[in-house]
Motif scaffolding. Structure first.
Motif, PDB file in Angstrom:
ATOM      1  N   GLY A 196       0.795  -1.223   0.000  1.00  0.00           N
ATOM      2  CA  GLY A 196       0.000   0.000   0.000  1.00  0.00           C
ATOM      3  C   GLY A 196       0.825   1.270   0.000  1.00  0.00           C
ATOM      4  N   LEU A 197       2.084   1.174   0.432  1.00  0.00           N
ATOM      5  CA  LEU A 197       2.956   2.362   0.433  1.00  0.00           C
ATOM      6  C   LEU A 197       3.348   2.762  -0.982  1.00  0.00           C
ATOM      7  CD1 LEU A 197       5.323   1.541   3.451  1.00  0.00           C
ATOM      8  CD2 LEU A 197       3.256   2.956   3.449  1.00  0.00           C
ATOM      9  N   TRP A 198       3.516   1.788  -1.863  1.00  0.00           N
ATOM     10  CA  TRP A 198       3.876   2.060  -3.269  1.00  0.00           C
ATOM     11  C   TRP A 198       2.861   1.337  -4.154  1.00  0.00           C
ATOM     12  CZ3 TRP A 198       7.827   0.724   0.257  1.00  0.00           C
ATOM     13  CH2 TRP A 198       8.715   1.763   0.547  1.00  0.00           C
ATOM     14  N   ARG A 199       1.678   1.902  -4.266  1.00  0.00           N
ATOM     15  CA  ARG A 199       0.576   1.242  -4.972  1.00  0.00           C
ATOM     16  C   ARG A 199       0.838   1.087  -6.464  1.00  0.00           C
ATOM     17  NH1 ARG A 199      -3.905   0.790  -1.816  1.00  0.00           N
ATOM     18  NH2 ARG A 199      -3.920   1.999   0.139  1.00  0.00           N
ATOM     19  N   ASP A 200       1.687   1.940  -7.014  1.00  0.00           N
ATOM     20  CA  ASP A 200       1.936   1.881  -8.455  1.00  0.00           C
ATOM     21  C   ASP A 200       2.948   0.800  -8.828  1.00  0.00           C
ATOM     22  OD1 ASP A 200       0.182   3.965  -8.839  1.00  0.00           O
ATOM     23  OD2 ASP A 200       1.744   5.509  -8.701  1.00  0.00           O
ATOM     24  N   LEU A 201       3.665   0.270  -7.851  1.00  0.00           N
ATOM     25  CA  LEU A 201       4.679  -0.744  -8.146  1.00  0.00           C
ATOM     26  C   LEU A 201       4.045  -2.128  -8.177  1.00  0.00           C
ATOM     27  CD1 LEU A 201       7.769   0.380  -6.045  1.00  0.00           C
ATOM     28  CD2 LEU A 201       7.149   0.977  -8.378  1.00  0.00           C
ATOM     29  N   PRO A 202       4.412  -2.961  -9.143  1.00  0.00           N
ATOM     30  CA  PRO A 202       3.854  -4.325  -9.203  1.00  0.00           C
ATOM     31  C   PRO A 202       4.384  -5.186  -8.073  1.00  0.00           C
ATOM     32  CG  PRO A 202       5.563  -4.040 -10.865  1.00  0.00           C
ATOM     33  CD  PRO A 202       5.344  -2.685 -10.253  1.00  0.00           C
ATOM     34  N   LEU A 203       3.526  -6.064  -7.569  1.00  0.00           N
ATOM     35  CA  LEU A 203       3.880  -6.976  -6.487  1.00  0.00           C
ATOM     36  C   LEU A 203       4.185  -8.342  -7.085  1.00  0.00           C
ATOM     37  CD1 LEU A 203       4.023  -7.074  -3.337  1.00  0.00           C
ATOM     38  CD2 LEU A 203       1.706  -8.032  -3.393  1.00  0.00           C
ATOM     39  N   LEU A 204       5.396  -8.872  -6.813  1.00  0.00           N
ATOM     40  CA  LEU A 204       5.844 -10.142  -7.358  1.00  0.00           C
ATOM     41  C   LEU A 204       6.125 -11.126  -6.230  1.00  0.00           C
ATOM     42  CD1 LEU A 204       6.655  -7.923  -9.596  1.00  0.00           C
ATOM     43  CD2 LEU A 204       8.279  -9.627 -10.388  1.00  0.00           C
ATOM     44  N   LEU A 257      16.521  -2.739  -2.457  1.00  0.00           N
ATOM     45  CA  LEU A 257      16.260  -2.167  -1.135  1.00  0.00           C
ATOM     46  C   LEU A 257      15.626  -3.259  -0.289  1.00  0.00           C
ATOM     47  CD1 LEU A 257      14.708   1.273  -2.170  1.00  0.00           C
ATOM     48  CD2 LEU A 257      17.078   0.839  -1.521  1.00  0.00           C
ATOM     49  N   TRP A 258      15.854  -3.249   1.017  1.00  0.00           N
ATOM     50  CA  TRP A 258      15.414  -4.344   1.884  1.00  0.00           C
ATOM     51  C   TRP A 258      14.447  -3.829   2.943  1.00  0.00           C
ATOM     52  CZ3 TRP A 258      20.301  -3.537   0.077  1.00  0.00           C
ATOM     53  CH2 TRP A 258      20.861  -4.552  -0.719  1.00  0.00           C
ATOM     54  N   ILE A 259      13.327  -4.534   3.095  1.00  0.00           N
ATOM     55  CA  ILE A 259      12.320  -4.177   4.098  1.00  0.00           C
ATOM     56  C   ILE A 259      11.883  -5.458   4.812  1.00  0.00           C
ATOM     57  CG2 ILE A 259       9.984  -3.308   4.481  1.00  0.00           C
ATOM     58  CD1 ILE A 259      10.339  -1.423   2.193  1.00  0.00           C
ATOM     59  N   SER A 260      11.918  -5.424   6.144  1.00  0.00           N
ATOM     60  CA  SER A 260      11.444  -6.537   6.960  1.00  0.00           C
ATOM     61  C   SER A 260      10.463  -5.995   7.994  1.00  0.00           C
ATOM     62  CB  SER A 260      12.614  -7.242   7.657  1.00  0.00           C
ATOM     63  OG  SER A 260      13.161  -6.413   8.672  1.00  0.00           O
ATOM     64  N   GLN A 261       9.957  -6.881   8.848  1.00  0.00           N
ATOM     65  CA  GLN A 261       9.000  -6.447   9.861  1.00  0.00           C
ATOM     66  C   GLN A 261       9.654  -5.588  10.936  1.00  0.00           C
ATOM     67  OE1 GLN A 261       6.128  -9.157  11.430  1.00  0.00           O
ATOM     68  NE2 GLN A 261       6.025 -10.401   9.580  1.00  0.00           N
ATOM     69  N   VAL A 264       7.248   8.723   3.155  1.00  0.00           N
ATOM     70  CA  VAL A 264       7.496   7.645   2.196  1.00  0.00           C
ATOM     71  C   VAL A 264       7.933   8.258   0.874  1.00  0.00           C
ATOM     72  CG1 VAL A 264       6.469   5.740   0.915  1.00  0.00           C
ATOM     73  CG2 VAL A 264       5.831   6.123   3.306  1.00  0.00           C
ATOM     74  N   PRO A 265       9.110   7.932   0.390  1.00  0.00           N
ATOM     75  CA  PRO A 265       9.620   8.587  -0.826  1.00  0.00           C
ATOM     76  C   PRO A 265       8.893   8.118  -2.076  1.00  0.00           C
ATOM     77  CG  PRO A 265      11.120   6.852  -0.127  1.00  0.00           C
ATOM     78  CD  PRO A 265      10.065   6.943   0.926  1.00  0.00           C
ATOM     79  N   ASP A 266       8.841   8.998  -3.058  1.00  0.00           N
ATOM     80  CA  ASP A 266       8.300   8.658  -4.360  1.00  0.00           C
ATOM     81  C   ASP A 266       9.396   7.969  -5.171  1.00  0.00           C
ATOM     82  OD1 ASP A 266       7.022   8.428  -6.731  1.00  0.00           O
ATOM     83  OD2 ASP A 266       6.752  10.571  -7.087  1.00  0.00           O
ATOM     84  N   CYS A 267       9.054   6.831  -5.777  1.00  0.00           N
ATOM     85  CA  CYS A 267      10.057   6.078  -6.530  1.00  0.00           C
ATOM     86  C   CYS A 267      10.650   6.899  -7.671  1.00  0.00           C
ATOM     87  CB  CYS A 267       9.436   4.794  -7.084  1.00  0.00           C
ATOM     88  SG  CYS A 267       8.979   3.609  -5.804  1.00  0.00           S
ATOM     89  N   ASN A 268       9.876   7.797  -8.228  1.00  0.00           N
ATOM     90  CA  ASN A 268      10.369   8.610  -9.336  1.00  0.00           C
ATOM     91  C   ASN A 268      11.440   9.598  -8.902  1.00  0.00           C
ATOM     92  OD1 ASN A 268       8.584   7.372 -11.169  1.00  0.00           O
ATOM     93  ND2 ASN A 268       6.932   8.777 -10.596  1.00  0.00           N
ATOM     94  N   SER A 269      11.529   9.853  -7.594  1.00  0.00           N
ATOM     95  CA  SER A 269      12.531  10.803  -7.096  1.00  0.00           C
ATOM     96  C   SER A 269      13.907  10.178  -6.950  1.00  0.00           C
ATOM     97  CB  SER A 269      12.080  11.372  -5.753  1.00  0.00           C
ATOM     98  OG  SER A 269      12.020  10.342  -4.759  1.00  0.00           O
ATOM     99  N   TRP A 270      13.991   8.852  -6.996  1.00  0.00           N
ATOM    100  CA  TRP A 270      15.275   8.173  -6.857  1.00  0.00           C
ATOM    101  C   TRP A 270      16.013   8.165  -8.188  1.00  0.00           C
ATOM    102  CZ3 TRP A 270      12.347   3.753  -4.028  1.00  0.00           C
ATOM    103  CH2 TRP A 270      12.181   4.094  -2.685  1.00  0.00           C
ATOM    104  N   ASP A 271      17.328   8.109  -8.133  1.00  0.00           N
ATOM    105  CA  ASP A 271      18.133   8.050  -9.347  1.00  0.00           C
ATOM    106  C   ASP A 271      18.433   6.605  -9.754  1.00  0.00           C
ATOM    107  OD1 ASP A 271      19.798   7.420  -7.286  1.00  0.00           O
ATOM    108  OD2 ASP A 271      21.424   8.779  -7.873  1.00  0.00           O
ATOM    109  N   PHE A 272      17.598   5.685  -9.293  1.00  0.00           N
ATOM    110  CA  PHE A 272      17.730   4.276  -9.654  1.00  0.00           C
ATOM    111  C   PHE A 272      16.337   3.664  -9.721  1.00  0.00           C
ATOM    112  CE2 PHE A 272      18.236   4.706  -5.059  1.00  0.00           C
ATOM    113  CZ  PHE A 272      17.276   3.836  -4.566  1.00  0.00           C
TER     114      PHE A 272
END
Length: 512
Positions: free
Chosen positions: A43-51, A218-222, A231-239
């Motif tokens: 839900g934090l990055w709704r535009d990103l596909p979940l795999l 990038l790594w995210i755990s509980q 929460v940063p916007d993915c488009n703002s990153w240079d990767f």
């Protein structure tokens, strides 16, 4: 003393039996609890596909846009490797088109992340970045040599290529908990693996046109702290972010958790090794009946699962689908439903298969039910499930049966039918390899005579596809035309060349 010993043995037996009976519920309840965390991150990055990383990650959400296959063994310490049969190019393409992606997996070994996320995927992103950079450098050099006026790219596109090739990050990014000495050892193999990637026939040029920014994990755990208002916007990153989410808590031990009705044990990474606990239940079936199973409790869960699995088996069997009987025995492993296709979509398979012909079934009660056989372009090769072969015998001249359970078919000539019993790699890892020479030899004999050949297995999707790929890569050129010069010659099978062929890469692209 003997009575006390006998009593303790009985007590231990009861405890073991109780744990065994509640193991299924503990696993399903643990998966459900961890799926809440996955839903929050998605839900934090709704535009990103979940795999989902097969197979464990597939249990942790009811909705995945695609699947991938990164093995932890490729990232084990002192056993690092890069396998060209698991390129996962669709992941890079999807991330490039959508600005990133989220990959879900878990671990039950008390670590925050499995080795597939700690090292396998970081190595993969580094190699793809290096291959794309080399491609961009070649594109820039060709543009300079041919002149911008004669180039297919516009001046702005050419300048963009040069900018990317100069600033493209191709370094190895590992998590902080990986020791520097191990990182240095991995970096010593990067150049070698990059050459393997570029030499295997992967379409790096297409990736270079899709991925505008280098891939980076990038790594995210509980236990990861995330400030929801920042929460940063993915488009703002240079990767291009490849967000790796470990679903399970990292306590490393089973925890007792109580509710008003009953108690249960939390199992980290419960979705792993589904054959040992799932009792034939698949992720899809679990998410269709999640609340029904969770509310049933430990005492009734096993019975509920058995009923659901049997209903699903009957439903599929009535529609002519492959649906084996599931026999539940203690410690017996089952063949679960591996969702290797990307979200069930057929667009990529159509590109490989070409046309498909539907044959009306005589075994179904509804006239609307149709069973397909798939023709591989103009190669005279077709694929079908063994169940449907009797309905299509009039359309083929010979049959290669790869079903492990013997089933004969009536064909006019004895040399127009061959039965090679093959089983999945879970049962025998060498079954396919050992039978491929005979399969390709049979295909050469019949295809050289212009015959139409059908390859079948239990479901028409797994073993038969691999056999057809071996035939295509061995006997056909790029235009799907039989290589007549090689037909009279004796056949020598090279499994390594098959694994690196472009046809195999296309197969693993949509079936990781």
């Amino acid at each position: 003393m003997a009575a006390e010993e006998r009593l303790s043995i009985y007590r231990a037996t009861r405890i073991i039996k109780k744990r065994e009976n509640s193991r299924l519920y503990n696993a399903l309840r643990s998966i459900y609890e961890d799926s809440i965390f996955i839903a929050e991150i998605a839900g934090l990055w709704r535009d990103l596909p979940l795999l989902a990383n097969l197979r464990c990650g597939l249990w942790y959400s009811p909705r995945f846009e695609a699947t991938c296959y990164f093995k932890s063994t490729d990232g084990h310490t002192n056993n690092w490797s890069f396998n060209t049969s698991r390129l996962n190019l669709h992941v890079a393409q999807l991330a490039g088109l959508r600005g990133g992606c989220i990959i879900v997996d878990s671990t039950r070994r008390g670590k925050r992340f499995p080795d597939s996320m700690s090292k396998t995927i970081p190595i993969w992103t580094c190699l793809l970045n290096r291959a794309v950079k080399n491609c961009l450098l070649r594109m820039s050099a060709e543009s300079q040599r041919d002149g911008e006026s004669q180039s297919n790219c516009s001046p702005n596109e050419t300048a963009d290529v040069r900018l990317l090739s100069d600033d493209w990050d191709s370094s190895l990014h590992l998590p902080l908990w990986v020791p520097d000495i191990e990182k240095a050892a991995i970096e010593g193999h990067i150049e070698e693996w990059t050459k393997q990637l570029e030499a295997c026939g992967a379409d790096i040029h297409s990736l270079a046109s899709i991925i505008r920014k280098p891939l980076r994990p990038l790594w995210i755990s509980q236990k990861t702290l995330i400030w929801l208002n920042e929460v940063p916007d993915c488009n703002s990153w240079d990767f291009t972010p490849i967000i790796l989410v470990s679903a399970s808590a990292s306590d490393g031990i089973a925890q007792q958790r109580s509710m008003s009705q009953f108690s249960w044990h939390y199992i980290p990474g419960a979705g792993d090794d589904e054959e040992s606990w799932a009792r034939g239940l698949s992720p899809n079936l679990f998410w269709k009946h999640t609340f029904e199973l969770i509310d049933s409790g430990p005492d009734l869960c096993n019975q509920q699962v058995a009923e659901l699995v049997e209903k699903e088996r009957v439903y599929r069997a009535q529609r002519g689908e492959y649906s084996p009987q599931v026999t539940v025995k203690l410690h017996q492993k089952f063949s679960g439903n591996n969702h290797s296709n990307i979200n069930g979509e057929s667009i990529n398979s159509r590109q490989l298969m070409g046309s498909k012909i539907f044959i009306n079934s005589m075994n179904t009660t509804s006239s609307d039910e149709r069973h397909p056989i798939f023709w591989l372009g103009s190669t005279n090769l077709a694929v079908a499930a063994t169940l449907h072969v009797p309905d299509v015998l009039d359309d083929v001249d010979c049959v290669l049966n790869c079903n492990s359970k013997f089933k004969s078919f009536c064909l006019p000539c004895a040399d127009s039918y061959l039965h090679l019993p093959m089983v999945t790699s879970k049962e025998d890892r060498f079954s396919l390899i050992n039978n491929l020479p005979s399969a390709v030899g049979f295909a050469k004999l019949n295809l050289s005579r212009g015959k139409k050949m059908l390859v079948c297995c239990h479901n028409g999707e797994d073993i038969s596809i691999c056999v057809c790929l071996a035939i295509l890569s061995s006997l056909f050129d790029e235009g799907a035309i039989p290589d007549q010069s090689s037909m009279p010659c004796s056949f020598i099978w090279s499994y390594s060349s098959f694994r690196s062929s472009s046809v195999f890469l296309q197969y693993q692209y949509f079936c990781p």
